[in-house]
Design a protein around this motif. Structure first.
Motif, PDB file in Angstrom:
ATOM      1  N   UNK A   1     -94.684 165.239  29.227  1.00 14.86           N
ATOM      2  CA  UNK A   1     -94.705 166.693  29.085  1.00 14.86           C
ATOM      3  C   UNK A   1     -93.312 167.310  29.192  1.00 14.86           C
ATOM      4  N   UNK A   2     -92.348 166.506  29.612  1.00 13.48           N
ATOM      5  CA  UNK A   2     -91.009 167.024  29.902  1.00 13.48           C
ATOM      6  C   UNK A   2     -90.016 166.604  28.832  1.00 13.48           C
ATOM      7  N   UNK A   3     -89.346 167.567  28.253  1.00  9.60           N
ATOM      8  CA  UNK A   3     -88.302 167.305  27.272  1.00  9.60           C
ATOM      9  C   UNK A   3     -86.957 167.321  27.996  1.00  9.60           C
ATOM     10  N   UNK A   4     -86.411 166.151  28.294  1.00 15.85           N
ATOM     11  CA  UNK A   4     -85.122 166.073  28.979  1.00 15.85           C
ATOM     12  C   UNK A   4     -84.022 166.445  28.002  1.00 15.85           C
ATOM     13  N   UNK A   5     -83.177 167.406  28.391  1.00 12.94           N
ATOM     14  CA  UNK A   5     -82.160 167.901  27.463  1.00 12.94           C
ATOM     15  C   UNK A   5     -80.732 167.607  27.900  1.00 12.94           C
ATOM     16  N   UNK A   6     -80.486 167.506  29.206  1.00 16.23           N
ATOM     17  CA  UNK A   6     -79.127 167.204  29.658  1.00 16.23           C
ATOM     18  C   UNK A   6     -79.138 166.862  31.140  1.00 16.23           C
ATOM     19  N   UNK A   7     -78.005 166.423  31.634  1.00 16.90           N
ATOM     20  CA  UNK A   7     -77.790 166.192  33.062  1.00 16.90           C
ATOM     21  C   UNK A   7     -76.538 166.939  33.490  1.00 16.90           C
ATOM     22  N   UNK A   8     -76.541 167.430  34.717  1.00 15.96           N
ATOM     23  CA  UNK A   8     -75.366 168.099  35.262  1.00 15.96           C
ATOM     24  C   UNK A   8     -74.459 167.079  35.935  1.00 15.96           C
ATOM     25  N   UNK A   9     -73.274 167.528  36.308  1.00 19.42           N
ATOM     26  CA  UNK A   9     -72.366 166.654  37.035  1.00 19.42           C
ATOM     27  C   UNK A   9     -72.975 166.301  38.390  1.00 19.42           C
ATOM     28  N   UNK A  10     -72.611 165.159  38.954  1.00 21.87           N
ATOM     29  CA  UNK A  10     -73.212 164.718  40.215  1.00 21.87           C
ATOM     30  C   UNK A  10     -72.881 165.636  41.386  1.00 21.87           C
ATOM     31  N   UNK A  11     -73.801 165.670  42.343  1.00 23.68           N
ATOM     32  CA  UNK A  11     -73.596 166.346  43.622  1.00 23.68           C
ATOM     33  C   UNK A  11     -73.595 165.273  44.706  1.00 23.68           C
ATOM     34  N   UNK A  12     -73.006 165.599  45.833  1.00 26.12           N
ATOM     35  CA  UNK A  12     -73.027 164.674  46.959  1.00 26.12           C
ATOM     36  C   UNK A  12     -73.835 165.309  48.076  1.00 26.12           C
ATOM     37  N   UNK A  13     -74.854 164.610  48.547  1.00 26.16           N
ATOM     38  CA  UNK A  13     -75.745 165.167  49.558  1.00 26.16           C
ATOM     39  C   UNK A  13     -75.126 165.082  50.947  1.00 26.16           C
ATOM     40  N   UNK A  14     -75.821 165.673  51.897  1.00 26.65           N
ATOM     41  CA  UNK A  14     -75.372 165.676  53.290  1.00 26.65           C
ATOM     42  C   UNK A  14     -75.134 164.266  53.800  1.00 26.65           C
TER      43      UNK A  14
END
Length: 298
Positions: A171-184
């Motif tokens: 059901x999901x149309x993947x269109x892009x990815x953002x730059x990585x984040x670093x978690x706590x």
């Protein structure tokens, strides 16, 4: 449900994969897209079609390193950038001193957008189970750590969304990815943006062991200085702001903050092509020389 037309990455993006930076290529390579946002198909509105086309052209800022490269060191990226809690890797200077090898584990979250009744873009969120040992009761995006069998970050995000809230990847149309984040906890998190053409096709079935509630919120709220507050934090002598958004839906109150808020601020800025109406104050912080198993940010 009508059969979905499968397309490969190149045909679905309609432009050469060489235009993608390395992290994004890794995030989307070999991922099979569902053409659920094609005009006049599967109930997708022209507004969602236009959004998909816009986001497919998105190019994130360069990041200092990609953990797929063998044993890269932070010192090789001197003067470039890495993120901290709730911030993208493209906003923060890396420590200049020679550090230990820094290869964070990888995870992905799904920013699943759909069109609300008033034509606004909305994002699907979850409230984590109060029984979980970490981040219990907090609001988060569907997602989790990558499995060895995942072909890429898009597959990680959609797989986790299915496990957590019953969202069928078809059901999901993947269109892009953002730059990585670093978690706590210094986990590299890749935000994956996908579009849900018809919200009515999605009937949430949360995994009670992980998710207490599934709800949605207007994406644009993460650009507004309303129902928002911030707290100043410090990491290795440098100060930055953590943002908190208060939101109410169906008489339930939610607080969206930290990494989730940071990711959604960034996503909203890209979707609406404008900065937030408040000061983000990204951290000018350093990664510690020695990253131990229990190393985390305040």
């Amino acid at each position: 449900m009508l059969p979905l037309i499968r397309r490969t990455l190149i045909s679905s993006l309609a432009f050469s994969s060489t235009s993608l930076s390395s992290p994004i290529a890794h995030s989307l390579s070999r991922f099979t897209f569902m053409d659920s946002c094609a005009p006049n198909n599967f109930g997708a509105s022209q507004k969602l079609v236009a959004l998909a086309q816009q986001l497919r052209q998105y190019k994130p800022p360069p990041i200092p390193f990609d953990d797929d490269n063998k044993e890269q060191k932070l010192e090789e990226s001197a003067g470039k950038l890495v993120s901290q809690l709730g911030f993208a890797e493209s906003v923060t200077p890396v420590a200049q001193q020679p550090p230990e090898r820094f290869r964070p584990k990888r995870a992905a979250v799904l920013i699943c957008l759909f069109e609300g009744d008033s034509g606004e873009f909305r994002v699907i969120l979850t409230k984590r189970s109060s029984k979980l040992s970490t981040h219990s009761g907090e609001v988060s995006l569907p997602g989790g750590k990558a499995d060895e069998t995942d072909a890429n970050d898009a597959e990680t995000a959609t797989r986790e969304a299915k496990e957590e809230i019953g969202l069928d990847p078809s059901l999901v149309n993947v269109v892009t990815c953002l730059e990585p984040f670093l978690s706590k906890h210094l986990l590299r998190v890749i935000p994956v943006i996908g579009i849900l053409s018809n919200k009515k096709d999605f009937n949430p079935s949360p995994n009670a062991a992980e998710v207490e509630a599934v709800f949605d919120a207007p994406l644009e709220m993460f650009l507004k200085d309303e129902n928002r507050r911030s707290e100043e934090r410090e990491w290795m002598g440098e100060k930055y702001l953590i943002h908190f958004f208060d939101y109410e839906m169906n008489d339930e109150k939610y607080q969206i903050w930290g990494l989730t808020a940071g990711v959604l601020i960034r996503a909203a800025s890209i979707v609406y092509q404008k900065p937030p109406a408040f000061l983000e104050q990204n951290p000018k912080t350093k990664v510690p020389r020695v990253v131990k198993k229990d190393t985390k940010m305040p």
